[in-house]
Design a protein around this motif. Structure first.
Motif, PDB file in Angstrom:
ATOM      1  N   ALA A   1       2.289   7.351  -5.169  1.00  0.00           N
ATOM      2  CA  ALA A   1       2.522   7.838  -3.849  1.00  0.00           C
ATOM      3  C   ALA A   1       4.146   7.383  -3.091  1.00  0.00           C
ATOM      4  CB  ALA A   1       1.631   7.907  -2.728  1.00  0.00           C
ATOM      5  N   GLY A   2       4.157   6.219  -3.392  1.00  0.00           N
ATOM      6  CA  GLY A   2       5.351   5.459  -2.930  1.00  0.00           C
ATOM      7  C   GLY A   2       6.553   6.017  -3.839  1.00  0.00           C
ATOM      8  N   GLU A   3       6.438   6.072  -4.959  1.00  0.00           N
ATOM      9  CA  GLU A   3       7.571   6.624  -5.932  1.00  0.00           C
ATOM     10  C   GLU A   3       7.837   8.106  -5.399  1.00  0.00           C
ATOM     11  OE1 GLU A   3       6.305   6.301  -9.849  1.00  0.00           O
ATOM     12  OE2 GLU A   3       6.799   4.181  -9.960  1.00  0.00           O
ATOM     13  N   LEU A   4       7.092   8.948  -5.239  1.00  0.00           N
ATOM     14  CA  LEU A   4       7.269  10.359  -4.855  1.00  0.00           C
ATOM     15  C   LEU A   4       7.811  10.371  -3.618  1.00  0.00           C
ATOM     16  CD1 LEU A   4       6.643  13.074  -5.646  1.00  0.00           C
ATOM     17  CD2 LEU A   4       4.724  13.040  -4.239  1.00  0.00           C
ATOM     18  N   GLU A   5       7.446   9.487  -2.500  1.00  0.00           N
ATOM     19  CA  GLU A   5       7.995   9.720  -1.271  1.00  0.00           C
ATOM     20  C   GLU A   5       9.127   8.599  -1.011  1.00  0.00           C
ATOM     21  OE1 GLU A   5       7.155  11.993   1.094  1.00  0.00           O
ATOM     22  OE2 GLU A   5       6.139  12.813  -0.748  1.00  0.00           O
ATOM     23  N   GLY A   6       9.598   7.793  -1.837  1.00  0.00           N
ATOM     24  CA  GLY A   6      10.717   6.895  -1.490  1.00  0.00           C
ATOM     25  C   GLY A   6      10.352   5.819  -0.775  1.00  0.00           C
ATOM     26  N   ILE A   7       9.143   5.361  -0.840  1.00  0.00           N
ATOM     27  CA  ILE A   7       8.615   4.407   0.186  1.00  0.00           C
ATOM     28  C   ILE A   7       8.508   2.958  -0.931  1.00  0.00           C
ATOM     29  CG2 ILE A   7       6.597   3.210   1.481  1.00  0.00           C
ATOM     30  CD1 ILE A   7       7.879   6.101   2.680  1.00  0.00           C
ATOM     31  N   ALA A   8       9.486   2.219  -1.006  1.00  0.00           N
ATOM     32  CA  ALA A   8       9.566   0.968  -1.786  1.00  0.00           C
ATOM     33  C   ALA A   8       8.717  -0.279  -1.561  1.00  0.00           C
ATOM     34  CB  ALA A   8      11.160   0.718  -1.943  1.00  0.00           C
ATOM     35  N   ALA A   9       8.537  -0.522  -0.346  1.00  0.00           N
ATOM     36  CA  ALA A   9       7.921  -1.658  -0.014  1.00  0.00           C
ATOM     37  C   ALA A   9       6.866  -1.318   1.545  1.00  0.00           C
ATOM     38  CB  ALA A   9       9.119  -2.634   0.580  1.00  0.00           C
ATOM     39  N   GLY A  10       6.139  -2.081   1.482  1.00  0.00           N
ATOM     40  CA  GLY A  10       5.125  -2.127   2.564  1.00  0.00           C
ATOM     41  C   GLY A  10       3.775  -2.389   1.981  1.00  0.00           C
ATOM     42  N   GLU A  11       2.687  -2.678   3.001  1.00  0.00           N
ATOM     43  CA  GLU A  11       1.402  -2.953   3.039  1.00  0.00           C
ATOM     44  C   GLU A  11       0.465  -1.821   3.292  1.00  0.00           C
ATOM     45  OE1 GLU A  11      -0.960  -6.842   2.726  1.00  0.00           O
ATOM     46  OE2 GLU A  11      -0.833  -6.264   4.757  1.00  0.00           O
ATOM     47  N   VAL A  12      -0.374  -1.591   2.835  1.00  0.00           N
ATOM     48  CA  VAL A  12      -1.715  -0.486   3.186  1.00  0.00           C
ATOM     49  C   VAL A  12      -2.996  -1.445   3.303  1.00  0.00           C
ATOM     50  CG1 VAL A  12      -2.759   1.635   2.846  1.00  0.00           C
ATOM     51  CG2 VAL A  12      -0.374   1.506   2.404  1.00  0.00           C
ATOM     52  N   ALA A  13      -3.604  -1.367   4.591  1.00  0.00           N
ATOM     53  CA  ALA A  13      -4.861  -2.036   4.392  1.00  0.00           C
ATOM     54  C   ALA A  13      -5.929  -0.960   4.341  1.00  0.00           C
ATOM     55  CB  ALA A  13      -5.021  -2.633   6.034  1.00  0.00           C
ATOM     56  N   LEU A  14      -6.857  -0.868   3.547  1.00  0.00           N
ATOM     57  CA  LEU A  14      -7.759   0.028   3.073  1.00  0.00           C
ATOM     58  C   LEU A  14      -8.979  -0.690   3.553  1.00  0.00           C
ATOM     59  CD1 LEU A  14      -8.876   2.862   1.884  1.00  0.00           C
ATOM     60  CD2 LEU A  14      -8.666   1.801  -0.260  1.00  0.00           C
ATOM     61  N   THR A  15      -9.979   0.070   3.931  1.00  0.00           N
ATOM     62  CA  THR A  15     -11.270  -0.327   4.246  1.00  0.00           C
ATOM     63  C   THR A  15     -12.248   0.781   4.014  1.00  0.00           C
ATOM     64  OG1 THR A  15     -10.513  -1.786   6.098  1.00  0.00           O
ATOM     65  CG2 THR A  15     -13.052  -1.284   5.959  1.00  0.00           C
ATOM     66  N   PHE A  16     -13.406   0.429   3.328  1.00  0.00           N
ATOM     67  CA  PHE A  16     -14.384   1.374   2.979  1.00  0.00           C
ATOM     68  C   PHE A  16     -15.789   1.046   3.953  1.00  0.00           C
ATOM     69  CE2 PHE A  16     -12.089   0.513  -1.134  1.00  0.00           C
ATOM     70  CZ  PHE A  16     -11.754   2.106  -1.463  1.00  0.00           C
ATOM     71  N   VAL A  17     -15.928   2.102   4.713  1.00  0.00           N
ATOM     72  CA  VAL A  17     -16.874   1.808   5.692  1.00  0.00           C
ATOM     73  C   VAL A  17     -18.203   2.776   5.361  1.00  0.00           C
ATOM     74  CG1 VAL A  17     -15.385   1.093   7.155  1.00  0.00           C
ATOM     75  CG2 VAL A  17     -15.877   3.505   7.397  1.00  0.00           C
ATOM     76  N   ASP A  18     -19.147   2.589   6.431  1.00  0.00           N
ATOM     77  CA  ASP A  18     -20.462   3.514   6.260  1.00  0.00           C
ATOM     78  C   ASP A  18     -19.990   4.617   7.531  1.00  0.00           C
ATOM     79  OD1 ASP A  18     -21.070   2.471   8.785  1.00  0.00           O
ATOM     80  OD2 ASP A  18     -22.307   1.093   7.749  1.00  0.00           O
ATOM     81  N   ASP A  19     -20.852   5.893   7.480  1.00  0.00           N
ATOM     82  CA  ASP A  19     -20.789   6.819   8.672  1.00  0.00           C
ATOM     83  C   ASP A  19     -20.726   6.219   9.918  1.00  0.00           C
ATOM     84  OD1 ASP A  19     -20.360   9.028   6.852  1.00  0.00           O
ATOM     85  OD2 ASP A  19     -22.111   9.881   7.100  1.00  0.00           O
ATOM     86  N   GLU A  20     -21.606   5.482  10.166  1.00  0.00           N
ATOM     87  CA  GLU A  20     -21.701   4.829  11.788  1.00  0.00           C
ATOM     88  C   GLU A  20     -20.584   4.206  11.847  1.00  0.00           C
ATOM     89  OE1 GLU A  20     -23.928   4.004   8.962  1.00  0.00           O
ATOM     90  OE2 GLU A  20     -25.665   5.671   9.780  1.00  0.00           O
ATOM     91  N   THR A  21     -19.764   3.550  11.306  1.00  0.00           N
ATOM     92  CA  THR A  21     -18.631   2.711  11.398  1.00  0.00           C
ATOM     93  C   THR A  21     -17.506   3.830  11.697  1.00  0.00           C
ATOM     94  OG1 THR A  21     -19.119   0.795  10.326  1.00  0.00           O
ATOM     95  CG2 THR A  21     -17.084   0.791  10.834  1.00  0.00           C
ATOM     96  N   ILE A  22     -17.636   4.550  10.957  1.00  0.00           N
ATOM     97  CA  ILE A  22     -16.269   5.569  11.033  1.00  0.00           C
ATOM     98  C   ILE A  22     -16.404   6.631  12.322  1.00  0.00           C
ATOM     99  CG2 ILE A  22     -16.817   7.494   9.453  1.00  0.00           C
ATOM    100  CD1 ILE A  22     -13.923   7.088   8.179  1.00  0.00           C
ATOM    101  N   GLN A  23     -17.679   6.623  12.411  1.00  0.00           N
ATOM    102  CA  GLN A  23     -18.039   7.395  13.760  1.00  0.00           C
ATOM    103  C   GLN A  23     -17.626   6.609  15.014  1.00  0.00           C
ATOM    104  OE1 GLN A  23     -21.934   9.496  13.995  1.00  0.00           O
ATOM    105  NE2 GLN A  23     -21.872   9.877  15.997  1.00  0.00           N
TER     106      GLN A  23
END
Length: 177
Positions: free
Chosen positions: A34-56
């Protein structure tokens, strides 16, 4: 092409599905593609996997919608006037003669934002659409990433563009339907 310096910071706050090292490698591949496709060469993405209660809870707090959703994205580039500015402390490094931009690049990886994925929603959607949970989680990650960098799908035209990019990235990573 310049080398990419995109990093993934991730955490697992749910117990419904095991998040394997192999799957995290696939997410890192999706981030690189995705970074290559969009020309985003640097940065950090924080990803969290949660349950339905938390995302609600998050959906209610930030979007005023009291229901679970599949993915939420919080871009760091959307600073309002009330947002705090980041101050960089002197860590003893030799920074004499560097301008502000060089100082930041020497000591700081630019956060692109946070992506929160509801694993129970992803499992249900994978079953509904007839593909793997890994493909659905990958789709939600790419969808969230594109939101972080400014894409949206409020109109039919925007949706076509965004979803075509998502499918292209997923195809290149081998996450097909």
């Amino acid at each position: 092409m310049a080398s990419l310096d995109l990093t993934l910071a991730w955490s697992n706050e749910q117990e419904v599905q095991e998040i394997t090292p192999a799957f995290i490698e696939k997410v890192e591949e999706l981030l690189r593609l995705a970074g290559e496709l969009e020309g985003i060469a640097a940065g950090e993405v924080a990803l969290t996997f949660v349950d339905d209660e938390t995302i609600q809870e998050l959906n209610k707090q930030y979007r005023d919608l009291d229901k679970p959703t599949d993915v939420l994205s919080f871009a760091m580039s959307e600073f309002g006037e009330d947002e705090l500015q980041i101050n960089y402390e002197d860590d003893g490094a030799d920074t004499e003669g560097l301008d502000d931009e060089e100082l930041v690049s020497e000591s700081f990886i630019e956060p692109l934002g946070d992506i929160i994925i509801s694993v129970p929603r992803a499992i249900a959607q994978a079953e509904e659409y007839g593909h793997s949970v890994e493909r659905e989680l990958g789709f939600l990650f790419v969808h969230g990433f594109l939101h972080l960098i400014g894409y949206d799908h409020q109109s039919e035209e925007e949706e076509k563009v965004m979803f075509a990019k998502q499918e292209d990235i997923l195809l290149k990573a081998g996450l097909t339907r």
